[in-house]
Design a protein around this motif. Structure first.
Motif, short mmCIF file in Angstrom:
data_model
loop_
_atom_site.label_atom_id
_atom_site.label_comp_id
_atom_site.label_asym_id
_atom_site.label_seq_id
_atom_site.Cartn_x
_atom_site.Cartn_y
_atom_site.Cartn_z
N GLN A 222 4.01 3.22 -1.77
CA GLN A 222 5.26 2.63 -2.27
C GLN A 222 4.98 1.52 -3.30
O GLN A 222 5.70 1.41 -4.30
N LEU A 223 3.94 0.76 -3.06
CA LEU A 223 3.56 -0.28 -4.03
C LEU A 223 3.18 0.34 -5.37
O LEU A 223 3.60 -0.14 -6.44
N LEU A 224 2.39 1.39 -5.32
CA LEU A 224 1.98 2.05 -6.55
C LEU A 224 3.16 2.69 -7.26
O LEU A 224 3.27 2.65 -8.49
N ALA A 225 4.07 3.31 -6.48
CA ALA A 225 5.25 3.93 -7.08
C ALA A 225 6.16 2.90 -7.73
O ALA A 225 6.86 3.20 -8.72
N ALA A 226 6.14 1.67 -7.21
CA ALA A 226 6.96 0.60 -7.77
C ALA A 226 6.33 -0.03 -9.00
O ALA A 226 6.89 -0.95 -9.59
N GLY A 227 5.14 0.46 -9.36
CA GLY A 227 4.49 -0.05 -10.57
C GLY A 227 3.57 -1.20 -10.35
O GLY A 227 3.32 -1.98 -11.28
#
Length: 228
Positions: A222-227
């Motif tokens: 989720q952190l990576l998907a949020a940029g």
């Protein structure tokens, strides 16, 4: 109409390459990445790089002062993006440090394995130990320090003394960069699968229990998907 005078004038190319959309400097880096990793750094000349990039050798020196400068730029490109991600993740204190560490490791491995050429293998060149590559080494040290900062913030990391923390940080960072050798031995690995497996293993090295991995993997994704 004078077609000769209206034609756009640019730096002459030694030969035409298929249109890549890259600027000449990036063409040089792409050509060098291919040649350094397939033919070897020592065996590759600046003339060969220029020809592969479709430039005259003299034009190459407009962008780089020699082969070492090209290698330095390639190496720095393998660590600077990860350092930017690391700075962002260190600042995201609302997320658990374990999830942030997972995300950093995943992002770092994906970068090392994502390109068409295994540029990380160039880390092993004896030439890279010289002062010419000081910037690359400085950025790499900063990146490892970010691993250590996130590790120290985890629950297992907080229980470590300074010596153990430094050792565990070295292990984490070494685990991440070990994908360079894995990719060299077997280039067929899926980068995303390798990144996820390495990030899972990193948390285990950090002392995170197996039962927590699935949750932390989701949080890291989720952190990576949020940029991050």
């Amino acid at each position: 109409m004078n077609t000769r005078s209206s034609r756009r004038v640019g730096r002459p190319r030694a030969q035409e390459r298929p249109a890549s959309g890259l600027e000449p400097r990036e063409e040089v880096l792409a050509a060098a990445a291919e040649l350094f990793t397939t033919h070897g750094y020592t065996a590759t000349t600046t003339r060969a790089v220029a020809e592969r990039a479709g430039l005259r050798q003299a034009s190459l020196y407009h962008y780089f002062d020699g082969k070492e400068a090209i290698l330095a730029a390639l190496l720095e490109g393998t660590v600077r993006p990860s350092l930017e991600v690391a700075h962002e993740l260190v600042s995201r204190t609302q997320a658990s440090p374990e999830a942030r560490l997972w995300a950093l490791c995943h992002s770092d491995v994906a970068l090392l394995c994502g390109g068409p050429h295994n540029l990380g293998a160039l880390y092993l060149l004896p030439e890279v130990q010289t002062e010419r590559f000081a910037v690359f080494h400085r950025v790499r040290v900063e990146l490892k320090a970010a691993y250590g900062e996130l590790l120290a913030a985890t629950e297992p990391g907080a229980a470590l003394d300074a010596e153990d923390l430094a050792l565990r940080t070295d292990l984490l960072f070494g685990l991440t960069e070990s994908v360079i050798l894995i990719r060299r031995a077997d280039p067929g690995h899926d980068p995303q699968a390798l990144a996820a497996a390495t990030a899972d293993a990193a948390l285990r090295v950090a002392g995170v229990p197996q039962r927590s991995l699935a949750r932390l993997r989701r949080e890291g994704q989720q952190l990576l998907a949020a940029g991050a």
